[in-house]
Structures are given as structure tokens and as C-alpha cells.
Design an enzyme around this catalytic site. Structure first.
Site, PDB file in Angstrom:
ATOM      1  N   CYS A 281      14.883   1.155   2.090  1.00 22.77           N
ATOM      2  CA  CYS A 281      14.717  -0.309   2.019  1.00 22.77           C
ATOM      3  C   CYS A 281      15.862  -1.014   1.302  1.00 22.77           C
ATOM      4  O   CYS A 281      16.180  -2.157   1.613  1.00 22.77           O
ATOM      5  CB  CYS A 281      13.379  -0.694   1.410  1.00 22.77           C
ATOM      6  SG  CYS A 281      13.213  -0.264  -0.327  1.00 22.77           S
TER       7      CYS A 281
ATOM      8  N   ARG B  85       4.987  -4.520   4.025  1.00 22.18           N
ATOM      9  CA  ARG B  85       5.022  -3.052   4.051  1.00 22.18           C
ATOM     10  C   ARG B  85       3.636  -2.435   4.239  1.00 22.18           C
ATOM     11  O   ARG B  85       3.441  -1.266   3.976  1.00 22.18           O
ATOM     12  CB  ARG B  85       5.614  -2.533   2.737  1.00 22.18           C
ATOM     13  CG  ARG B  85       7.032  -3.016   2.437  1.00 22.18           C
ATOM     14  CD  ARG B  85       7.706  -2.026   1.511  1.00 22.18           C
ATOM     15  NE  ARG B  85       8.722  -2.567   0.646  1.00 22.18           N
ATOM     16  CZ  ARG B  85       9.904  -3.011   1.027  1.00 22.18           C
ATOM     17  NH1 ARG B  85      10.225  -3.039   2.305  1.00 22.18           N
ATOM     18  NH2 ARG B  85      10.771  -3.439   0.121  1.00 22.18           N
TER      19      ARG B  85
ATOM     20  N   CYS C  92      11.430   0.200   4.749  1.00 24.37           N
ATOM     21  CA  CYS C  92      11.703   1.527   4.182  1.00 24.37           C
ATOM     22  C   CYS C  92      12.048   2.561   5.241  1.00 24.37           C
ATOM     23  O   CYS C  92      12.363   3.712   4.925  1.00 24.37           O
ATOM     24  CB  CYS C  92      10.497   1.999   3.368  1.00 24.37           C
ATOM     25  SG  CYS C  92      10.120   0.863   2.017  1.00 24.37           S
TER      26      CYS C  92
ATOM     27  N   LYS D 179       1.428   4.728  -8.123  1.00 22.30           N
ATOM     28  CA  LYS D 179       2.200   3.505  -8.327  1.00 22.30           C
ATOM     29  C   LYS D 179       1.505   2.343  -7.672  1.00 22.30           C
ATOM     30  O   LYS D 179       1.088   2.483  -6.528  1.00 22.30           O
ATOM     31  CB  LYS D 179       3.587   3.742  -7.707  1.00 22.30           C
ATOM     32  CG  LYS D 179       4.504   2.559  -7.702  1.00 22.30           C
ATOM     33  CD  LYS D 179       5.769   2.916  -6.995  1.00 22.30           C
ATOM     34  CE  LYS D 179       6.526   1.624  -6.754  1.00 22.30           C
ATOM     35  NZ  LYS D 179       7.548   1.725  -5.788  1.00 22.30           N
TER      36      LYS D 179
ATOM     37  N   TYR E  64      10.534   0.572 -17.392  1.00 25.67           N
ATOM     38  CA  TYR E  64      11.719  -0.177 -17.809  1.00 25.67           C
ATOM     39  C   TYR E  64      11.760  -0.346 -19.325  1.00 25.67           C
ATOM     40  O   TYR E  64      12.757  -0.796 -19.867  1.00 25.67           O
ATOM     41  CB  TYR E  64      11.741  -1.542 -17.093  1.00 25.67           C
ATOM     42  CG  TYR E  64      11.755  -1.362 -15.593  1.00 25.67           C
ATOM     43  CD1 TYR E  64      12.926  -1.011 -14.931  1.00 25.67           C
ATOM     44  CD2 TYR E  64      10.577  -1.448 -14.837  1.00 25.67           C
ATOM     45  CE1 TYR E  64      12.941  -0.781 -13.558  1.00 25.67           C
ATOM     46  CE2 TYR E  64      10.578  -1.216 -13.467  1.00 25.67           C
ATOM     47  CZ  TYR E  64      11.759  -0.884 -12.841  1.00 25.67           C
ATOM     48  OH  TYR E  64      11.769  -0.636 -11.486  1.00 25.67           O
TER      49      TYR E  64
ATOM     50  N   GLU F 270      -3.565  11.116   0.555  1.00 29.10           N
ATOM     51  CA  GLU F 270      -2.095  11.088   0.538  1.00 29.10           C
ATOM     52  C   GLU F 270      -1.561  12.110  -0.464  1.00 29.10           C
ATOM     53  O   GLU F 270      -0.578  12.799  -0.215  1.00 29.10           O
ATOM     54  CB  GLU F 270      -1.588   9.690   0.162  1.00 29.10           C
ATOM     55  CG  GLU F 270      -1.784   8.630   1.233  1.00 29.10           C
ATOM     56  CD  GLU F 270      -0.672   8.629   2.289  1.00 29.10           C
ATOM     57  OE1 GLU F 270       0.178   9.542   2.268  1.00 29.10           O
ATOM     58  OE2 GLU F 270      -0.682   7.725   3.140  1.00 29.10           O
TER      59      GLU F 270
ATOM     60  N   LYS G  75       1.024   5.238  -3.255  1.00 31.35           N
ATOM     61  CA  LYS G  75       1.810   4.032  -3.507  1.00 31.35           C
ATOM     62  C   LYS G  75       1.185   2.884  -2.734  1.00 31.35           C
ATOM     63  O   LYS G  75       1.191   2.868  -1.501  1.00 31.35           O
ATOM     64  CB  LYS G  75       3.260   4.260  -3.057  1.00 31.35           C
ATOM     65  CG  LYS G  75       4.119   3.015  -3.170  1.00 31.35           C
ATOM     66  CD  LYS G  75       5.576   3.318  -2.921  1.00 31.35           C
ATOM     67  CE  LYS G  75       6.391   2.046  -2.840  1.00 31.35           C
ATOM     68  NZ  LYS G  75       7.811   2.286  -2.632  1.00 31.35           N
TER      69      LYS G  75
ATOM     70  N   ARG H  41      12.298  -6.032  -6.038  1.00 33.16           N
ATOM     71  CA  ARG H  41      12.922  -6.429  -4.767  1.00 33.16           C
ATOM     72  C   ARG H  41      13.999  -7.464  -4.994  1.00 33.16           C
ATOM     73  O   ARG H  41      14.984  -7.515  -4.262  1.00 33.16           O
ATOM     74  CB  ARG H  41      11.846  -6.911  -3.787  1.00 33.16           C
ATOM     75  CG  ARG H  41      10.964  -5.747  -3.368  1.00 33.16           C
ATOM     76  CD  ARG H  41       9.864  -6.152  -2.420  1.00 33.16           C
ATOM     77  NE  ARG H  41       8.945  -5.042  -2.219  1.00 33.16           N
ATOM     78  CZ  ARG H  41       7.797  -5.134  -1.582  1.00 33.16           C
ATOM     79  NH1 ARG H  41       7.422  -6.283  -1.060  1.00 33.16           N
ATOM     80  NH2 ARG H  41       7.024  -4.079  -1.458  1.00 33.16           N
TER      81      ARG H  41
END
Ligand code: PBG
Length: 332
Positions: A123, A223, A131, A254, A319, A239, A201, A211
Site C-alpha cells: 500500500c 480496505r 495493499c 491490530k 510509537y 485468521e 488486522k 496513512r
């Protein structure tokens, strides 16, 4: 008044020492992974407006940033690439000349012990911002071509590993990509390189600031055809199970705070390490409130990270990694 006067939980909270003794969860610097954006150029340290205190780095300044992380004891970073040019197939993403490959080489040369993980996705590199590659036979708005994307992701992963990456982290959510990457790595002499799969996700609103940072917002549609519906818990477990079967070494959930239940489920159900991504929107929310004096940044951030640990994540991509490592030191 309790009928059982001996049954008083508060007794164990009365002093700081007692609280320390009965604490069930601790956040350690070893749990932290620092996400870094890399772009072309030299000497670049460009602020990201929706993510205060985060920057886009060129491969040389990325080393300086990584050294700071390593000096604080942070074991790992994860790199996201911002290409010079975007195109339909995201070709910089899978090129051996990509900015991520340059950054990996530089970082590993300077800091061989730092674990360098790379995000594997198209992406950031596609002009449409999706993606995967888009199939649009009539020139119309198309659909993501899952199976045509897999070889490109495998090629991207291989280019990162050839440059020296210690681990790859596919975040694209195409079906079968963990297996495709595993086979490509094994066939090329990299069977020792682990895959951290973004397994559960969700198609989340909390990726907005990322983004902006990566210029990767989709140009059309969204998405939701490949990322998961936040309403679904059983789908998330499925998943994760599929990624295990395809050879994932670490499973990621996530975003983190909106998915604490899934982190808990994953930790209880699978015997692989669980990672959680405390994403850009979770960071931006607290930063914005703190700027207005509405929240205490340190307290809110550390409580978030501790909650993610308590839910069962061993690795936390955040972060706040650098700042949290400093805060952890202060409290020692
Ligand atoms: C790439 C990718 C995204 C994030 C990590 N890898 C963006 C997305 O899926 O839209 C988001 C991370 C964050 O918000 O901090 N697919």
C-alpha cells in the site's frame, strides 16, 4: 459491612511495597518494538503532523534514530518505506533498490545486534494505495487480485531479508501470503528468518495518521474486502489459526486497545508469541488530548501499554517505545 472481615483486598494495596509485591504484570523495555518511517534522501528528519514527535527519516538519519532506541535497550525496530515513485504494482516495494533495503543495510552495519523487522505490504508503494495489485479489466475501478499479489509480497520479503532484515512482517492481509513468503524464504536459504504475521488486522479507523505519514490512503474504495470486520471475533481466531498453519512464528493483533479481547484470546489459544500493534490513531488520540491538557501523556500511555501486556501480548509495537523506555528507566 462485610460478613467476612478477613476478606479485604485493600490490605494488599495499602503501601507502595505491598503493591509492588502483588503486581501481576510488568512492562519491560524488552517488550517494545519501535516503528520507523524511512524515505529517500540524506539528512532528512521530517515531522509527521498527525503523529507528534514522530518523523520520516532518510537511511542515514534512520541509523541515528535506531542507535537512540538501541542505547535505551529497545530490542527491535520495524521499518515502513515511503517510495520515490508509486505505480500500479508497487514496484519499489519489491525492488532490491528500495529505500527499506538501503535503510536495513545501513542500520545492520551500524547496529548488528538490533533486530530489524520490515513491514511487507504494497500500500505504501501503489499509486492506488491498496495493499495488493488491482484487477480492472475494463479500466473500471477494480478488485484486489489476491493471488497475483502473493509473488510480489514474497519478492518484497526476500529483498528485505537479502538486505539483512532479521524478521519480516506481512501486513497486507492477502490470503495465503504467510505461506507464500515462507516458501520463498526457505527456497532461498533463509529458513532461519522468522515471520511476524499481522494475523488479526481489522479494517480500523485508527490507522488514519499512519496513512498520512506514509501517503498510503486508498484512492478509491476502502480496505474492507481484505482487512477484517471489527465486529468479528471468531473470524480473527480463524485468521490466526491459518497463519499458524502457514508457518507464522509470531501472531499479531491490530489495533491493540480496541482488540484487547482478541489479544487475550490469542494468548490463551495459540502457543506462539503474541504481538500487538498500538497503532497511530491510538497514539494520536492521547497526544492530542495531552496537548490540550486533557490527559497526562505519560500516565495514559503507560497504562495503555500495561493493559496490552496484561491482555497477553509479549511484543508491543508502539510509537511511544523511545519515550516509554525512558519512563521505565526513571521509575527504576
Ligand atoms: C500497511 C500498514 C498499515 C499499518 C501498518 N501497516 C496501514 C493500513 O493497513 O492501512 C497501520 C499502522 C498504524 O496505524 O500505526 N498495510
Amino acid at each position: 459491612m462485610s460478613h467476612f472481615p478477613e476478606n479485604r483486598p485493600r490490605r494488599l494495596r495499602r503501601t507502595a511495597t505491598l503493591r509492588r509485591m502483588v503486581r501481576e504484570t510488568a512492562l519491560a523495555v524488552d517488550n517494545l518494538v519501535y516503528p520507523i518511517f524511512v524515505r529517500h534522501g540524506e539528512g532528512v528528519r521530517e515531522p509527521i503532523s498527525a503523529m507528534p514527535d514522530q518523523f520520516r527519516y532518510s537511511p542515514d538519519t534512520a541509523v541515528t534514530c535506531c542507535r537512540q532506541a538501541a542505547d535505551l535497550g529497545i530490542p527491535a525496530v520495524i521499518l515502513f518505506g515511503i517510495p520515490e515513485n508509486k505505480d500500479a504494482s508497487g514496484s519499489e516495494g519489491w525492488s532490491s533498490q528500495s529505500v527499506v533495503c538501503r535503510a536495513v543495510e545501513n542500520i545492520k552495519r551500524a547496529l548488528p545486534d538490533l533486530c530489524v523487522i520490515t513491514d511487507v505490504c504494497l500500500c505504501e508503494y501503489t499509486e492506488h494505495g491498496h495493499c495488493g495489485v488491482v484487477r480492472s479489466p475494463d479500466g473500471d475501478i477494480g478488485e484486489i487480485d489476491n493471488d497475483a499479489t502473493l509473488p510480489l509480497l514474497a519478492r518484497e520479503a526476500l529483498s528485505h531479508v537479502r538486505a539483512g532484515a532479521d524478521m519480516v512482517a506481512p501486513s497486507d492481509m492477502m490470503d495465503g501470503r504467510v505461506g507464500a513468503i515462507r516458501r520463498a524464504l526457505d527456497a532461498n536459504g533463509f529458513s532461519h528468518i522468522p515471520i511476524m504475521a499481522y494475523s488479526a488486522k481489522h479494517a480500523s479507523a485508527f490507522y488514519g495518521p499512519f496513512r498520512e505519514a506514509a501517503g498510503s490512503a486508498p484512492r478509491f474504495g476502502d480496505r474492507r474486502s481484505y482487512q477484517m470486520d471489527p465486529a468479528n471475533r471468531r473470524e480473527a481466531l480463524r485468521e490466526m489459526r491459518l497463519d499458524c498453519e502457514e508457518g507464522a512464528d509470531i501472531l499479531m493483533v491490530k489495533p491493540a486497545l480496541p482488540c484487547l479481547d482478541l489479544i487475550r484470546d490469542a494468548a490463551g489459544r495459540f502457543d506462539l508469541p503474541i504481538a500487538a500493534y498500538n497503532v497511530s490513531g491510538e497514539y494520536a488520540m492521547i497526544k492530542a488530548a495531552a496537548e490540550r491538557g486533557w490527559l497526562d501523556e505519560k500516565a495514559a500511555a503507560m497504562e495503555s501499554l500495561l493493559a496490552i501486556r496484561r491482555a497477553g501480548a509479549t511484543l508491543i509495537l508502539t510509537y511511544w517505545a523511545i519515550q516509554a523506555a525512558r519512563w521505565l528507566r526513571e521509575n527504576c
